[in-house]
Design an enzyme around this catalytic site. Structure first.
Site, short mmCIF file in Angstrom:
data_model
loop_
_atom_site.label_atom_id
_atom_site.label_comp_id
_atom_site.label_asym_id
_atom_site.label_seq_id
_atom_site.Cartn_x
_atom_site.Cartn_y
_atom_site.Cartn_z
N LYS A 14 -9.21 -3.08 -14.31
CA LYS A 14 -9.30 -1.88 -13.49
C LYS A 14 -7.91 -1.39 -13.06
O LYS A 14 -7.59 -0.22 -13.19
CB LYS A 14 -10.13 -2.16 -12.23
CG LYS A 14 -10.11 -1.01 -11.23
CD LYS A 14 -10.89 -1.30 -9.97
CE LYS A 14 -10.09 -1.91 -8.86
NZ LYS A 14 -9.15 -1.00 -8.16
N ASN A 15 -7.10 -2.31 -12.56
CA ASN A 15 -5.82 -1.88 -12.00
C ASN A 15 -4.79 -1.51 -13.07
O ASN A 15 -3.70 -1.04 -12.75
CB ASN A 15 -5.24 -2.95 -11.08
CG ASN A 15 -5.99 -3.00 -9.75
OD1 ASN A 15 -6.85 -2.16 -9.49
ND2 ASN A 15 -5.66 -3.97 -8.92
N CYS A 33 -8.10 2.10 5.49
CA CYS A 33 -9.08 1.49 4.60
C CYS A 33 -9.55 0.20 5.24
O CYS A 33 -8.93 -0.30 6.16
CB CYS A 33 -8.41 1.24 3.26
SG CYS A 33 -9.37 0.27 2.14
N ARG A 45 -2.49 0.56 4.94
CA ARG A 45 -2.07 0.95 3.60
C ARG A 45 -1.30 2.27 3.51
O ARG A 45 -1.77 3.25 2.94
CB ARG A 45 -3.28 0.98 2.66
CG ARG A 45 -3.94 -0.36 2.55
CD ARG A 45 -5.06 -0.39 1.55
NE ARG A 45 -4.60 -0.56 0.19
CZ ARG A 45 -5.42 -0.73 -0.84
NH1 ARG A 45 -6.72 -0.72 -0.65
NH2 ARG A 45 -4.96 -0.90 -2.05
N ASP A 59 -6.11 -10.11 -4.25
CA ASP A 59 -7.42 -9.70 -4.76
C ASP A 59 -8.33 -10.88 -5.11
O ASP A 59 -9.49 -10.67 -5.48
CB ASP A 59 -7.25 -8.78 -5.99
CG ASP A 59 -6.82 -7.38 -5.60
OD1 ASP A 59 -6.80 -7.06 -4.39
OD2 ASP A 59 -6.50 -6.58 -6.51
N ARG A 79 -17.20 -0.34 -8.13
CA ARG A 79 -15.88 0.25 -8.33
C ARG A 79 -15.02 -0.64 -9.24
O ARG A 79 -14.13 -0.14 -9.91
CB ARG A 79 -15.15 0.40 -6.98
CG ARG A 79 -15.77 1.45 -6.08
CD ARG A 79 -14.90 1.68 -4.87
NE ARG A 79 -13.53 1.79 -5.29
CZ ARG A 79 -12.50 1.18 -4.70
NH1 ARG A 79 -12.68 0.43 -3.65
NH2 ARG A 79 -11.28 1.34 -5.16
#
Ligand code: UD1
Length: 433
Positions: free
Chosen positions: A35-36, A130, A135, A319, A411
């Protein structure tokens, strides 16, 4: 603080995941594209004069959001049945990322650098807070200013403009992944040389750099803390395959460790998981590796607690923090987890406590005393990685656990319930309210 992420309209908004715990996971799971990496790569295609084709694209809500973002700007996108995306940037005539998309996906900020470098202007809604912290994006803005962009914040939007960016030396105060990526993308079309110091070294930054190089960019040092970019006048289109997702890989390995199972991850990149694999070995897992696979055997054992401190790559990834909190919850002994990247990333703790976990949070540290059993309960996902940790806990909890707000999971985890049921989990998605 509550996350402003919203769910994709009409889809999965009320979906829940229901898990009946207690099955050791066994078998093989294939790893999706990262994803990233795919998000910045899709955005970087804007820099080209021609279409680019991107393969190994994971089927994720954030990818759909990025397609919508690029489509609204005027890019033409097509997606085939193998999830190869073609992005044609030639029709781009709107240079903005509106708030309704930015609040759904903070990574929308990544369009800022490419738009101002390629089209001389950009308007991107300023992301708000968030669930995992405040952030800020000050380093993205400062970096672009150093490259010669005029940057201002008006009416909740970042407005940036420039004739042509100029190469500069940029020293980042804090290691920032998307900040490094934004500046890197912008620097590819700047006039002259840019040097980014204290750059993020994450494999996803390297994948983006490789994509840019295949478009004709001149970049050296990606994967180290100093990246040098020699600006070019234009970039072409390219064909590129996205690297495997190390966070997804780690999440399935932890699921295996927690359930005492045996798992083989295929289409993976073991070299990107050193810190995570070390901790899994410490927890008692037997691990073997090949070039693109990882095999783990827990032999029915209960994992041992591990201490973890998160930090930028190559150290232990933030993460994966929530997932190891879940592992420590049922491990033998006491584990201490220290979160140094985001200030408020323990939202999963209260939900894990609902399942019977014994966790104390003091500032940025969580002390987890492993309990022999968790018990199923309804719980609620608060952000992407936190939601993964709740699914992991559900896999070992006695009885039924229902995880609400699964749009967070969608997501970042491709078909998570399908992948987990293939390896034996009793898990299903319930779509009605
Ligand atoms: C990226 C990842 C996310 C991961 C995070 C850290 C993507 C799309 N997301 O997020 O999954 O959890 O890296 O590995 O790749 N900071 C500032 N000013 C800035 C930018 C960042 O102070 O301008 C701070 C942040 O508040 C945070 C730290 O830097 O404390 C690291 O954040 P950063 O690396 O920027 O995270 P993201 O790029 O948003």
């Amino acid at each position: 603080m509550h996350c402003k992420q919203t769910f994709p309209e009409g889809i999965a908004d009320m979906a829940r995941i229901q898990i009946t715990g207690g099955v050791p996971l066994r078998g093989e799971v294939w790893i999706s594209g990262a994803k990233n990496a795919v998000l910045p790569i899709m955005v970087a295609s804007l820099l080209g004069e021609e279409p680019s084709r991107i393969s190994n694209v994971p089927h994720l809500q954030d990818v759909t959001t990025t397609m919508e973002l690029l489509g609204r700007m005027g890019a033409e996108l097509s997606l085939d049945e193998k999830m190869q995306i073609e992005i044609d940037p030639r029709g781009i005539d709107r240079f903005e990322a509106p708030y309704d998309l930015v609040k759904t996906m903070r990574a929308s900020i990544l369009v800022l650098g490419p738009l101002v470098a390629r089209f001389g202007r950009a308007r991107v809604a300023l992301p708000g807070g968030c669930a995992i912290g405040s952030r800020p994006v000050n380093l993205h803005l400062h970096g672009l200013q150093q490259l010669g962009a005029n940057v201002a914040v008006r009416n909740g939007n970042i407005e940036a403009s420039a004739d042509r960016l100029r190469g500069a030396r940029i020293v980042l105060d804090t290691v920032t992944v998307t900040g490094t990526e934004n500046i890197l993308m912008a620097a590819t079309l700047a006039q002259g040389t840019s040097i980014i110091e204290n750059a993020a070294q994450e494999p996803e930054v390297v994948d983006l750099a490789n994509f840019l190089v295949s478009m004709g960019a001149k970049i050296e040092g990606a994967g180290t803390n100093t990246i040098t970019v020699e600006g070019v006048d234009s970039l072409n289109g390219t064909d590129y395959s996205v690297l495997p997702d190390r966070i997804e890989t780690g999440t399935y390995l932890i699921a295996c460790a927690m359930t005492g199972g045996r798992l083989r991850c295929t289409r993976a990149r073991p070299g990107h998981l050193d810190a995570v694999l070390d901790k899994l070995s410490e927890a008692g897992a037997d691990i073997s590796l090949g070039e693109d696979w990882i095999e783990m055997d827990m032999g029915g054992r209960r994992p041992r607690s591990v201490d973890i401190t998160t930090a930028p790559y190559p150290a232990f990834p933030t993460d994966m923090q929530a997932q190891f909190t879940a592992l420590n919850s049922i491990a033998e002994g006491t584990g201490v987890i220290t979160e140094t990247v985001f200030e408020n990333r323990f939202m999963h703790v209260q939900e894990l406590q609902r399942l019977g976990a014994d966790i104390q949070v003091k500032g940025n540290t969580a002390i987890i005393r492993g309990v022999p059993r968790l018990t199923g309960a309804p719980i609620m996902a608060t952000d992407l990685r936190a939601s993964a940790s709740l699914v992991l806990a559900g896999l070992v909890a006695d009885g039924v656990t229902t995880v609400d707000r699964v749009y967070h999971i969608d997501r970042g985890y491709e078909v998570i319930e399908e992948k987990l049921s293939q390896i034996g989990a009793r898990i299903r998605r319930i779509s009605e309210t």
